[in-house]
Design an enzyme around this catalytic site. Structure first.
Site, PDB file in Angstrom:
ATOM      1  N   GLY A 279      35.249  -9.098   1.311  1.00  0.00           N
ATOM      2  CA  GLY A 279      36.134  -9.011   0.141  1.00  0.00           C
ATOM      3  C   GLY A 279      37.459  -9.711   0.359  1.00  0.00           C
ATOM      4  O   GLY A 279      37.591 -10.554   1.251  1.00  0.00           O
TER       5      GLY A 279
ATOM      6  N   HIS B 265      35.552 -18.276   0.507  1.00  0.00           N
ATOM      7  CA  HIS B 265      34.376 -17.469   0.150  1.00  0.00           C
ATOM      8  C   HIS B 265      33.641 -18.103  -1.036  1.00  0.00           C
ATOM      9  O   HIS B 265      32.417 -18.180  -1.051  1.00  0.00           O
ATOM     10  CB  HIS B 265      34.800 -16.058  -0.270  1.00  0.00           C
TER      11      HIS B 265
ATOM     12  N   GLN C 203      31.354 -16.699  15.461  1.00  0.00           N
ATOM     13  CA  GLN C 203      30.502 -15.766  14.713  1.00  0.00           C
ATOM     14  C   GLN C 203      29.199 -16.450  14.278  1.00  0.00           C
ATOM     15  O   GLN C 203      28.121 -15.854  14.349  1.00  0.00           O
ATOM     16  CB  GLN C 203      31.262 -15.261  13.484  1.00  0.00           C
TER      17      GLN C 203
HETATM   18  P1  AMP Z   1      35.032 -12.530   5.718  1.00  0.00           P
HETATM   19  O1  AMP Z   1      35.172 -11.937   4.359  1.00  0.00           O
HETATM   20  O2  AMP Z   1      36.322 -12.905   6.345  1.00  0.00           O
HETATM   21  O3  AMP Z   1      34.115 -11.729   6.608  1.00  0.00           O
HETATM   22  O4  AMP Z   1      34.288 -13.905   5.486  1.00  0.00           O
HETATM   23  C1  AMP Z   1      33.056 -13.980   4.822  1.00  0.00           C
HETATM   24  C2  AMP Z   1      32.490 -15.365   5.012  1.00  0.00           C
HETATM   25  O5  AMP Z   1      33.386 -16.324   4.460  1.00  0.00           O
HETATM   26  C3  AMP Z   1      32.307 -15.725   6.489  1.00  0.00           C
HETATM   27  O6  AMP Z   1      31.077 -16.418   6.641  1.00  0.00           O
HETATM   28  C4  AMP Z   1      33.484 -16.604   6.761  1.00  0.00           C
HETATM   29  O7  AMP Z   1      33.264 -17.515   7.806  1.00  0.00           O
HETATM   30  C5  AMP Z   1      33.620 -17.318   5.429  1.00  0.00           C
HETATM   31  N1  AMP Z   1      34.965 -17.868   5.295  1.00  0.00           N
HETATM   32  C6  AMP Z   1      36.136 -17.217   5.444  1.00  0.00           C
HETATM   33  N2  AMP Z   1      37.184 -18.066   5.306  1.00  0.00           N
HETATM   34  C7  AMP Z   1      36.654 -19.277   5.056  1.00  0.00           C
HETATM   35  C8  AMP Z   1      37.214 -20.583   4.820  1.00  0.00           C
HETATM   36  N3  AMP Z   1      38.527 -20.790   4.818  1.00  0.00           N
HETATM   37  N4  AMP Z   1      36.369 -21.604   4.595  1.00  0.00           N
HETATM   38  C9  AMP Z   1      35.014 -21.406   4.600  1.00  0.00           C
HETATM   39  N5  AMP Z   1      34.432 -20.214   4.824  1.00  0.00           N
HETATM   40  C10 AMP Z   1      35.232 -19.163   5.040  1.00  0.00           C
END
Ligand code: AMP
Length: 280
Positions: free
Chosen positions: A31, A37, A153
């Site tokens: 979220g 995202h 990750q």
């Molecule tokens: P999170 O909500 O932080 O767990 O992220 C969910 C997904 O979004 C994960 O696969 C992250 O690597 C991806 N994500 C977060 N920030 C970015 C970004 N700036 N560019 C591309 N993907 C992202």
């Protein structure tokens, strides 16, 4: 677009897809959504017939209780941001849906979780593996979309898929950045505008590191980058590593055929930020 808030309703929905043999793309998130995202959602839309997005702030991957408590949450805004993309389902499970009982599973990722985020956030990747495998079991997608922003990750999840023999294609998506180069992150919401401007320095150093390769050796590049962070008055360096993008090995394990990636974690105003840049 349907928003489903509990496991039994989600299971009913998911079972209803079984007879349809449609390609299901899955985007797991915690979220506090931003354009990073949404780029994953866009990519999922292009290659899937059904798109499912989950929003779940996973407590088992937070080693610092304050970090979990401060993690930004705004479900209403998240749903509004996703609405224009018209995904099939936004799945927002409760804690008991994901962990009906405490998850005691351990995983062996070899070297992959011993360094960088694994070293500085003990137990983090165990939590990531727990939640991702639980979500994979529930959602049963054909493909799942993850950002390169969380480079380590991605390596862990690819290893998890191999180990547990999931028939799920892991699709990695490029990092989406602010104008000043700062990688978009939910944690950026915790920063003042001034701090976000300052944090553009992280990308600048990564870029300079990339530019100095291959004329300088990885260890020389690392040394210079570490100095730059150490001399910065507002940033506290947690690590800067140049590693092999496949094995995540560093130092002597690097060879000429290694495709390198520089990974960094810093704190600014007590907010932890990570970023990386692949050297091509
Ligand atoms: P999170 O909500 O932080 O767990 O992220 C969910 C997904 O979004 C994960 O696969 C992250 O690597 C991806 N994500 C977060 N920030 C970015 C970004 N700036 N560019 C591309 N993907 C992202």
């Amino acid at each position: 677009m349907e928003v489903i808030y509990n496991l039994s309703d989600f299971r009913e929905y998911r079972n209803s897809l079984d007879s349809q043999s449609k390609i299901i793309g899955f985007v797991p998130t915690m979220g506090a959504l931003h354009a990073g995202h949404l780029s994953l959602v866009e990519k999922a839309k292009k290659s899937s017939e059904i798109v499912i997005i989950s929003i779940f702030v996973n407590p088992t991957q937070f080693n610092d209780p304050a970090d979990l408590m401060n993690y930004p949450k705004d479900i209403k805004k998240d749903i509004a941001k996703l609405t224009p993309y018209n995904p099939d389902v936004i799945f927002i499970p409760g804690l008991k849906d994901i962990y009906p009982k405490p998850d005691t599973r351990q995983f062996d990722f070899g070297n992959l979780d011993k360094i960088m985020e694994g070293e500085s956030r003990p137990g983090h990747f165990k939590g990531v593996a727990q939640v991702v495998s639980r979500l994979f079991d529930i959602v049963r997608p054909h493909s799942a979309f993850f950002g390169q922003k969380d480079f380590q990750q991605l390596a862990i999840i690819k290893s998890l898929v191999k180990q547990l023999d999931y028939k799920i294609e892991i699709i990695s998506c490029p990092i989406v950045r602010e104008k000043n180069g700062l990688a978009m992150s939910s944690r950026n919401m915790l920063l003042s505008e001034e701090a976000r401007n300052v944090a553009g320095f992280i990308y600048k150093v990564l870029w300079e590191a990339k530019e100095s390769y291959p004329s300088l050796l990885p260890e020389e590049i690392s040394k210079t980058a570490v100095e730059k962070f150490k001399n910065h008055p507002d940033l506290k360096l947690i690590y800067f590593e140049i590693i092999d993008s496949e094995s995540l090995e560093s130092g002597k394990a690097l060879n000429k055929s290694s495709k390198l990636v520089a990974c960094v974690a810093v704190k600014i105003n007590d907010v932890r930020l990570i970023d990386n840049l692949i050297f091509v």
